[in-house]
Design a protein around this motif. Structure first.
Motif, PDB file in Angstrom:
ATOM      1  N   ALA A  92      -1.473  -0.131  11.561  1.00 40.92           N
ATOM      2  CA  ALA A  92      -0.489   0.959  11.436  1.00 40.92           C
ATOM      3  C   ALA A  92      -0.056   1.418  12.838  1.00 40.92           C
ATOM      4  O   ALA A  92      -0.718   1.112  13.832  1.00 40.92           O
ATOM      5  CB  ALA A  92      -1.091   2.111  10.665  1.00 40.92           C
ATOM      6  N   CYS A 111       8.000  -2.252   7.242  1.00 40.02           N
ATOM      7  CA  CYS A 111       8.079  -2.219   5.768  1.00 40.02           C
ATOM      8  C   CYS A 111       9.549  -2.162   5.349  1.00 40.02           C
ATOM      9  O   CYS A 111       9.988  -2.871   4.434  1.00 40.02           O
ATOM     10  CB  CYS A 111       7.362  -0.980   5.223  1.00 40.02           C
ATOM     11  SG  CYS A 111       5.678  -0.795   5.819  1.00 40.02           S
ATOM     12  N   MET A 161       1.069  -4.620   2.648  1.00 44.16           N
ATOM     13  CA  MET A 161      -0.363  -4.507   2.968  1.00 44.16           C
ATOM     14  C   MET A 161      -1.301  -5.152   1.934  1.00 44.16           C
ATOM     15  O   MET A 161      -1.321  -4.783   0.771  1.00 44.16           O
ATOM     16  CB  MET A 161      -0.700  -3.017   3.083  1.00 44.16           C
ATOM     17  CG  MET A 161      -2.136  -2.730   3.347  1.00 44.16           C
ATOM     18  SD  MET A 161      -2.415  -0.946   3.375  1.00 44.16           S
ATOM     19  CE  MET A 161      -4.187  -0.921   3.402  1.00 44.16           C
ATOM     20  N   LEU A 178      -5.270  -2.273   8.900  1.00 46.80           N
ATOM     21  CA  LEU A 178      -4.940  -2.268   7.475  1.00 46.80           C
ATOM     22  C   LEU A 178      -5.310  -3.581   6.791  1.00 46.80           C
ATOM     23  O   LEU A 178      -4.995  -3.805   5.642  1.00 46.80           O
ATOM     24  CB  LEU A 178      -3.442  -1.974   7.296  1.00 46.80           C
ATOM     25  CG  LEU A 178      -2.957  -0.622   7.860  1.00 46.80           C
ATOM     26  CD1 LEU A 178      -1.454  -0.485   7.735  1.00 46.80           C
ATOM     27  CD2 LEU A 178      -3.651   0.553   7.176  1.00 46.80           C
ATOM     28  N   GLN A 186      -2.507   9.710   5.096  1.00 48.43           N
ATOM     29  CA  GLN A 186      -2.053   9.748   6.490  1.00 48.43           C
ATOM     30  C   GLN A 186      -0.930  10.740   6.713  1.00 48.43           C
ATOM     31  O   GLN A 186      -0.284  11.218   5.784  1.00 48.43           O
ATOM     32  CB  GLN A 186      -1.614   8.357   6.949  1.00 48.43           C
ATOM     33  CG  GLN A 186      -0.461   7.744   6.163  1.00 48.43           C
ATOM     34  CD  GLN A 186      -0.063   6.381   6.735  1.00 48.43           C
ATOM     35  OE1 GLN A 186       0.314   6.254   7.896  1.00 48.43           O
ATOM     36  NE2 GLN A 186      -0.136   5.348   5.920  1.00 48.43           N
ATOM     37  N   ALA A 208       6.240   4.844   5.533  1.00 46.56           N
ATOM     38  CA  ALA A 208       5.961   3.399   5.538  1.00 46.56           C
ATOM     39  C   ALA A 208       5.491   2.985   4.149  1.00 46.56           C
ATOM     40  O   ALA A 208       5.673   3.715   3.175  1.00 46.56           O
ATOM     41  CB  ALA A 208       4.907   3.071   6.594  1.00 46.56           C
ATOM     42  N   GLY A 209       4.896   1.785   4.083  1.00 47.72           N
ATOM     43  CA  GLY A 209       4.306   1.323   2.829  1.00 47.72           C
ATOM     44  C   GLY A 209       5.278   1.319   1.672  1.00 47.72           C
ATOM     45  O   GLY A 209       6.503   1.201   1.831  1.00 47.72           O
ATOM     46  N   THR A 246      -3.271   5.001   1.126  1.00 43.16           N
ATOM     47  CA  THR A 246      -3.676   5.520   2.433  1.00 43.16           C
ATOM     48  C   THR A 246      -3.414   7.020   2.467  1.00 43.16           C
ATOM     49  O   THR A 246      -2.442   7.509   1.881  1.00 43.16           O
ATOM     50  CB  THR A 246      -2.907   4.870   3.608  1.00 43.16           C
ATOM     51  OG1 THR A 246      -1.533   5.312   3.562  1.00 43.16           O
ATOM     52  CG2 THR A 246      -2.942   3.360   3.558  1.00 43.16           C
ATOM     53  N   VAL A 255       1.259  -7.309   7.243  1.00 42.84           N
ATOM     54  CA  VAL A 255       0.847  -6.012   7.796  1.00 42.84           C
ATOM     55  C   VAL A 255      -0.596  -6.077   8.303  1.00 42.84           C
ATOM     56  O   VAL A 255      -1.480  -6.509   7.579  1.00 42.84           O
ATOM     57  CB  VAL A 255       0.950  -4.935   6.691  1.00 42.84           C
ATOM     58  CG1 VAL A 255       0.352  -3.628   7.152  1.00 42.84           C
ATOM     59  CG2 VAL A 255       2.393  -4.753   6.247  1.00 42.84           C
ATOM     60  N   HIS A 301       8.110   4.916  12.547  1.00 40.90           N
ATOM     61  CA  HIS A 301       7.076   4.653  11.526  1.00 40.90           C
ATOM     62  C   HIS A 301       7.723   3.975  10.302  1.00 40.90           C
ATOM     63  O   HIS A 301       8.725   4.458   9.784  1.00 40.90           O
ATOM     64  CB  HIS A 301       6.446   5.990  11.119  1.00 40.90           C
ATOM     65  CG  HIS A 301       5.370   5.875  10.084  1.00 40.90           C
ATOM     66  ND1 HIS A 301       4.229   5.126  10.269  1.00 40.90           N
ATOM     67  CD2 HIS A 301       5.258   6.404   8.846  1.00 40.90           C
ATOM     68  CE1 HIS A 301       3.462   5.216   9.196  1.00 40.90           C
ATOM     69  NE2 HIS A 301       4.070   5.980   8.309  1.00 40.90           N
ATOM     70  N   GLY A 328       0.821  -1.210   0.000  1.00 41.38           N
ATOM     71  CA  GLY A 328       0.000   0.000   0.000  1.00 41.38           C
ATOM     72  C   GLY A 328       0.854   1.258   0.000  1.00 41.38           C
ATOM     73  O   GLY A 328       2.012   1.237   0.387  1.00 41.38           O
ATOM     74  N   SER A 329       0.236   2.346  -0.446  1.00 40.22           N
ATOM     75  CA  SER A 329       0.942   3.629  -0.477  1.00 40.22           C
ATOM     76  C   SER A 329       0.704   4.389   0.825  1.00 40.22           C
ATOM     77  O   SER A 329      -0.405   4.415   1.350  1.00 40.22           O
ATOM     78  CB  SER A 329       0.430   4.452  -1.663  1.00 40.22           C
ATOM     79  OG  SER A 329       0.747   5.809  -1.496  1.00 40.22           O
ATOM     80  N   ASP A 330       1.740   4.983   1.362  1.00 41.86           N
ATOM     81  CA  ASP A 330       1.641   5.832   2.565  1.00 41.86           C
ATOM     82  C   ASP A 330       1.974   7.265   2.141  1.00 41.86           C
ATOM     83  O   ASP A 330       3.135   7.584   1.865  1.00 41.86           O
ATOM     84  CB  ASP A 330       2.629   5.318   3.627  1.00 41.86           C
ATOM     85  CG  ASP A 330       2.851   6.316   4.757  1.00 41.86           C
ATOM     86  OD1 ASP A 330       2.123   7.335   4.820  1.00 41.86           O
ATOM     87  OD2 ASP A 330       3.758   6.075   5.572  1.00 41.86           O
TER      88      ASP A 330
HETATM   89  O1  PXL Z   1       3.789  -0.141   8.737  1.00 39.10           O
HETATM   90  C1  PXL Z   1       2.721  -0.780   8.194  1.00 39.10           C
HETATM   91  C2  PXL Z   1       2.152  -0.111   6.993  1.00 39.10           C
HETATM   92  C3  PXL Z   1       2.156  -0.781   5.802  1.00 39.10           C
HETATM   93  N1  PXL Z   1       1.639  -0.274   4.672  1.00 39.10           N
HETATM   94  C4  PXL Z   1       1.098   0.953   4.658  1.00 39.10           C
HETATM   95  C5  PXL Z   1       1.081   1.708   5.820  1.00 39.10           C
HETATM   96  C6  PXL Z   1       1.609   1.166   7.016  1.00 39.10           C
HETATM   97  C7  PXL Z   1       1.608   1.947   8.226  1.00 39.10           C
HETATM   98  O2  PXL Z   1       1.185   3.052   8.306  1.00 39.10           O
HETATM   99  O3  PXL Z   1       0.556   2.922   5.777  1.00 39.10           O
HETATM  100  C8  PXL Z   1       0.554   1.495   3.398  1.00 39.10           C
END
Ligand code: PXL
Length: 270
Positions: free
Chosen positions: A111, A213, A81, A117, A45, A19-20, A43, A108, A209, A12-14
């Motif tokens: 978070a 990942c 994720m 997640l 965030q 992260a991610g 995501t 995962v 954080h 997943g994208s953070d």
């Molecule tokens: O750290 C786990 C994680 C994995 N993947 C995504 C996340 C997070 C934590 O915030 O946002 C996309």
């Protein structure tokens, strides 16, 4: 310098970048390899928490994986994720088509700020199918507890849970001990014939954080370049430990670690 290997990241994208998939790309790049991506969710965030999660359609995830990997064949895959059962099913289908030998799964679940997640249905299929198809799973303590039903309060419980995961079909397990209230961090690597406890210094920092990942991506990179899975875990742990120590202290909450800390490791890695 040319990249040493090619790695496909399914994660997943953070948007906060710590992260991610952002952590994965930074890690893989800073350790000298090339990253391809298949994004499973976006995501929204910051370092204080996750505001929302926008899922990508399972078929579109499979298409990202297959389309890009057929052209640029990855040496290894890192999976992060996977929020739903249908996403995991599509990932399983994709792995069957691609037949890549080296795969690392970070299961995962939650978070840093506590946002979920993955849903319960997905955890079931992750445990019954996906963990058997990968070379290594890297749960933290809450994730290992969830996957095994074993309450983990100490090192012995970690070993028990790791053995349980091997019985359930995992090939290699690395349970990360960072959640335990201990003086040093102890991460347990275990498979059918071997056990190794990696001991590292604990840096009391709020800026952790994306450590999970980052670790799984670092391990995948070392593994993709020919290190054994155990050695790759040792080097990955060192990389993350030094990334925490040199964190840039960004944001008001759980800040990111420093992905640009690869210099010391690199000389060993040659
Ligand atoms: O750290 C786990 C994680 C994995 N993947 C995504 C996340 C997070 C934590 O915030 O946002 C996309």
């Amino acid at each position: 310098m040319k990249p040493k290997s090619k790695i496909l990241i399914i994660a997943g994208s953070d948007s906060s970048g710590g992260a991610g998939i952002q952590a994965d790309i930074k890690t893989i790049t800073s350790l000298g390899s090339y990253a391809l991506t298949a994004i499973t969710a976006v995501t929204i965030q910051d370092t204080l928490g996750v505001r929302s999660v926008i899922p990508i359609k399972p078929n579109d995830i499979k298409d990202q994986i297959i389309y890009s990997s057929k052209d640029i064949k990855p040496d290894a895959i890192k999976i992060g994720m996977l929020h739903s059962k249908n996403v995991i099913k599509k990932v399983l289908e994709s792995l069957k088509i691609l037949r890549i030998k080296k795969i690392v799964l970070d299961p995962v679940m939650v978070a840093k700020g506590g946002a979920k997640l993955i849903n319960k249905e997905a955890i079931k299929i992750l445990k019954s199918s996906l963990i058997k198809k990968v070379d290594l799973i890297t749960p933290n303590i809450p994730e290992a507890e969830f996957l095994t039903g074993i309450k983990i309060d100490n090192k012995e419980d970690m070993i028990l849970a790791a053995n349980q995961l091997i019985k359930d079909g995992a090939k290699n397990v690395l349970i990360k001990g960072g959640h335990l209230n201990t003086k040093k961090i102890e991460d347990i690597f275990l498979n059918k014939t071997d056990i190794k406890i990696f001991v590292s210094k604990k840096h009391n920092s709020n800026n952790t954080h994306g450590t999970g990942c980052t670790l799984s991506s670092a391990i995948t990179t070392f593994f993709s370049c020919g290190k054994s899975i155990k050695k790759a875990c040792e080097l990955g742990i060192k990389y993350v430990n030094s990334a925490i120590l040199t964190n840039p202290n960004y944001g008001k909450g759980h800040g990111p670690i420093n992905h640009l800390n690869s210099i010391k490791i690199k000389s060993k890695f040659k």
